[in-house]
Enzyme design. Structure first.
Site, PDB file in Angstrom:
ATOM      1  N   GLY A   1      23.062  -8.291  10.321  1.00 33.30           N
ATOM      2  CA  GLY A   1      22.825  -9.406  11.238  1.00 33.30           C
ATOM      3  C   GLY A   1      23.770  -9.348  12.439  1.00 33.30           C
ATOM      4  N   ASP A   2      24.994  -8.889  12.214  1.00 33.24           N
ATOM      5  CA  ASP A   2      25.971  -8.802  13.311  1.00 33.24           C
ATOM      6  C   ASP A   2      25.576  -7.689  14.289  1.00 33.24           C
ATOM      7  OD1 ASP A   2      27.292 -10.711  11.784  1.00 33.24           O
ATOM      8  OD2 ASP A   2      28.445  -9.181  10.719  1.00 33.24           O
TER       9      ASP A   2
HETATM   10  N1  LIG Z   1      16.456  -4.193   3.227  1.00 31.08           N
HETATM   11  C1  LIG Z   1      16.263  -4.012   4.536  1.00 31.08           C
HETATM   12  N2  LIG Z   1      15.428  -3.048   4.987  1.00 31.08           N
HETATM   13  C2  LIG Z   1      15.229  -2.848   6.311  1.00 31.08           C
HETATM   14  N3  LIG Z   1      15.840  -3.576   7.277  1.00 31.08           N
HETATM   15  C3  LIG Z   1      16.680  -4.557   6.892  1.00 31.08           C
HETATM   16  C4  LIG Z   1      16.938  -4.826   5.510  1.00 31.08           C
HETATM   17  N4  LIG Z   1      17.818  -5.846   5.435  1.00 31.08           N
HETATM   18  C5  LIG Z   1      18.107  -6.196   6.707  1.00 31.08           C
HETATM   19  N5  LIG Z   1      17.413  -5.434   7.587  1.00 31.08           N
HETATM   20  C6  LIG Z   1      17.466  -5.494   9.062  1.00 31.08           C
HETATM   21  O1  LIG Z   1      18.625  -6.199   9.445  1.00 31.08           O
HETATM   22  C7  LIG Z   1      18.274  -7.443  10.093  1.00 31.08           C
HETATM   23  C8  LIG Z   1      19.283  -8.508   9.699  1.00 31.08           C
HETATM   24  O2  LIG Z   1      19.246  -8.666   8.292  1.00 31.08           O
HETATM   25  P1  LIG Z   1      19.554 -10.029   7.538  1.00 31.08           P
HETATM   26  O3  LIG Z   1      18.452 -10.977   7.749  1.00 31.08           O
HETATM   27  O4  LIG Z   1      19.871  -9.640   6.132  1.00 31.08           O
HETATM   28  O5  LIG Z   1      20.843 -10.526   8.336  1.00 31.08           O
HETATM   29  P2  LIG Z   1      22.072 -11.442   7.872  1.00 31.08           P
HETATM   30  O6  LIG Z   1      21.678 -12.221   6.662  1.00 31.08           O
HETATM   31  O7  LIG Z   1      22.525 -12.170   9.059  1.00 31.08           O
HETATM   32  O8  LIG Z   1      23.143 -10.337   7.508  1.00 31.08           O
HETATM   33  P3  LIG Z   1      24.771 -10.386   7.579  1.00 31.08           P
HETATM   34  O9  LIG Z   1      25.168 -11.835   7.531  1.00 31.08           O
HETATM   35  O10 LIG Z   1      25.228  -9.599   6.397  1.00 31.08           O
HETATM   36  O11 LIG Z   1      25.135  -9.727   8.861  1.00 31.08           O
HETATM   37  C9  LIG Z   1      16.834  -7.711   9.659  1.00 31.08           C
HETATM   38  O12 LIG Z   1      16.136  -8.527  10.581  1.00 31.08           O
HETATM   39  C10 LIG Z   1      16.282  -6.281   9.616  1.00 31.08           C
HETATM   40  O13 LIG Z   1      16.026  -5.809  10.928  1.00 31.08           O
HETATM   41  O1  LIG Z   2      32.419 -15.543   4.717  1.00 29.62           O
HETATM   42  P1  LIG Z   2      31.711 -15.450   6.034  1.00 29.62           P
HETATM   43  O2  LIG Z   2      32.651 -15.610   7.192  1.00 29.62           O
HETATM   44  O3  LIG Z   2      30.491 -16.297   6.118  1.00 29.62           O
HETATM   45  O4  LIG Z   2      31.114 -13.973   6.133  1.00 29.62           O
HETATM   46  C1  LIG Z   2      32.011 -12.885   6.160  1.00 29.62           C
HETATM   47  C2  LIG Z   2      31.241 -11.598   6.017  1.00 29.62           C
HETATM   48  O5  LIG Z   2      30.477 -11.534   4.813  1.00 29.62           O
HETATM   49  O6  LIG Z   2      30.335 -11.492   7.104  1.00 29.62           O
HETATM   50  C3  LIG Z   2      30.303 -10.156   7.588  1.00 29.62           C
HETATM   51  C4  LIG Z   2      28.897  -9.665   7.588  1.00 29.62           C
HETATM   52  O7  LIG Z   2      28.106 -10.443   8.420  1.00 29.62           O
HETATM   53  C5  LIG Z   2      31.245  -9.364   6.712  1.00 29.62           C
HETATM   54  O8  LIG Z   2      31.921  -8.404   7.469  1.00 29.62           O
HETATM   55  C6  LIG Z   2      32.162 -10.390   6.117  1.00 29.62           C
HETATM   56  O9  LIG Z   2      32.747 -10.030   4.894  1.00 29.62           O
END
Ligand SMILES: Nc1ncnc2c1ncn2[C@@H]1O[C@H](COP(=O)(O)OP(=O)(O)OP(=O)(O)O)[C@@H](O)[C@H]1O
Ligand SMILES: O=P(O)(O)OC[C@@]1(O)O[C@H](CO)[C@@H](O)[C@@H]1O
Length: 308
Positions: free
Chosen positions: A251-252
């Site tokens: 997501g980042d």
């Molecule tokens: N299993 C997967 N296969 C393919 N693409 C993925 C997968 N998981 C995540 N992605 C890609 O990454 C993007 C962001 O994923 P996600 O929705 O899990 O973000 P997030 O929950 O904000 O993640 P984080 O907080 O760990 O950064 C999705 O929109 C997609 O493009």
């Molecule tokens: O505990 P928070 O601050 O919600 O999330 C922190 C975290 O999970 O978010 C990043 C991935 O998005 C990781 O690098 C980190 O460990």
């Protein structure tokens, strides 16, 4: 320049196991360590993309120093407030058999109001030189849940604010109308206090947020792709099937790709395509390390964006 603020950074420790056993012994095959916390990850990815960035945040103890050394080595500028205790360590366990990650995030050493005032001062200092200010992640104990709302209200006339947070931090932040937010579906469900079963329902929530004065809502949906509801139209990114090495920080990377695109003057649909490519490349990369540019370039042709 794009400035990121991480009030609760982390050393992300990723352990790889063949198959996770609950309540039993797990033999770790490989361990990786990388600086984390949402804003720091965004800055790492922006640096990879060639966009100037500055990391703001609170760093504490030896783990904080470790993060600072990493940023120095990678030539990523930072300006941290020194906190007490230790910057937290977050454990991520990657199960190879299911290609899933189980996360254990610590709460972070408590922070007092003086440190928060210092960080607000720094954010204000850099706001005018920044195109975007990214506020990302949880906050350590001692920090009020209206901190993002406070920052947004006082800085949104100076800089476009991007909010990526969860729960009350997101809910209260939204009331102050940041420019861009990037919730995942789970965060959106918590915000609207109901299960979101279809793309239509998710889009409707995005549109409700737009009416609150947010210009762009990027909604990530994990393996199901992503949606953008914006003042320049609504778009979806079709899912891409790739080998998953770690979803931490995907997501980042998405936020970084989107902002990089916008800051280079791309239209929202093109910025979204780049965002999805960065996220896909991040998923294909082990641990919470950011993607390699070659991986990004290899996935870019597979990303399809459609107007909805
Ligand atoms: N299993 C997967 N296969 C393919 N693409 C993925 C997968 N998981 C995540 N992605 C890609 O990454 C993007 C962001 O994923 P996600 O929705 O899990 O973000 P997030 O929950 O904000 O993640 P984080 O907080 O760990 O950064 C999705 O929109 C997609 O493009
Ligand atoms: O505990 P928070 O601050 O919600 O999330 C922190 C975290 O999970 O978010 C990043 C991935 O998005 C990781 O690098 C980190 O460990």
């Amino acid at each position: 320049m794009i400035t990121t603020l991480t009030l609760n950074p982390a050393v992300d420790k990723t352990s790889v196991v063949a198959g996770l056993t609950f309540g039993g012994l797990n033999r770790v095959q490989e361990t990786m360590q990388s600086p984390g916390g949402k804003g720091i990850n965004v800055s790492k990815a922006l640096t990879r993309l060639g966009t100037n960035t500055l990391v703001l945040g609170i760093s504490a103890g030896d783990t904080g120093k470790w993060i600072e050394r990493y940023l120095q080595e990678k030539n990523i500028p930072y300006d941290f407030v020194q906190g007490s205790g230790q910057t937290r360590t977050n454990l991520k366990v990657f199960d190879q058999s299911t290609e899933t990650i189980t996360e254990f995030n610590e709460s972070g050493s408590p922070v007092d109001r003086k440190m928060i005032d210092e960080i607000i001062q720094k954010a204000r200092q850099y706001a005018e030189q920044s195109e975007f200010l990214v506020l990302g992640g949880s906050v350590p104990a001692g920090v009020r849940e209206d901190i993002y709302s406070e920052l947004i209200s006082s800085l949104k006339d100076k800089v476009k604010i991007v909010l990526d947070a969860d729960g009350a931090l997101l809910a209260q932040g939204i009331e102050a109308s940041p420019c861009i937010i990037k919730p995942n579906v789970y965060e959106l469900e918590k915000l609207f206090n109901r299960k979101l079963e279809s793309e239509e329902e998710i889009l409707a929530c995005g549109k409700t947020l737009l009416r609150k004065g947010i210009a762009k809502v990027v909604i990530s949906m994990g393996a199901a792709g992503s949606l953008l509801v914006s003042d320049e139209g609504c778009y979806k990114v079709l899912p891409v099937k790739v080998p998953v090495k770690s979803t931490v920080g995907a997501g980042d990377s998405m936020v970084a790709g989107f902002l990089h695109g916008l800051s280079r003057g791309r239209k929202v649909a093109e910025a979204l395509r780049l965002a999805a490519a960065c996220a896909t490349a991040a998923v294909m990369t082990e641990g919470s390390e950011t993607f390699a540019v070659e991986v990004l370039e290899s996935v870019l042709p597979d990303i399809q964006v459609q107007e909805v």
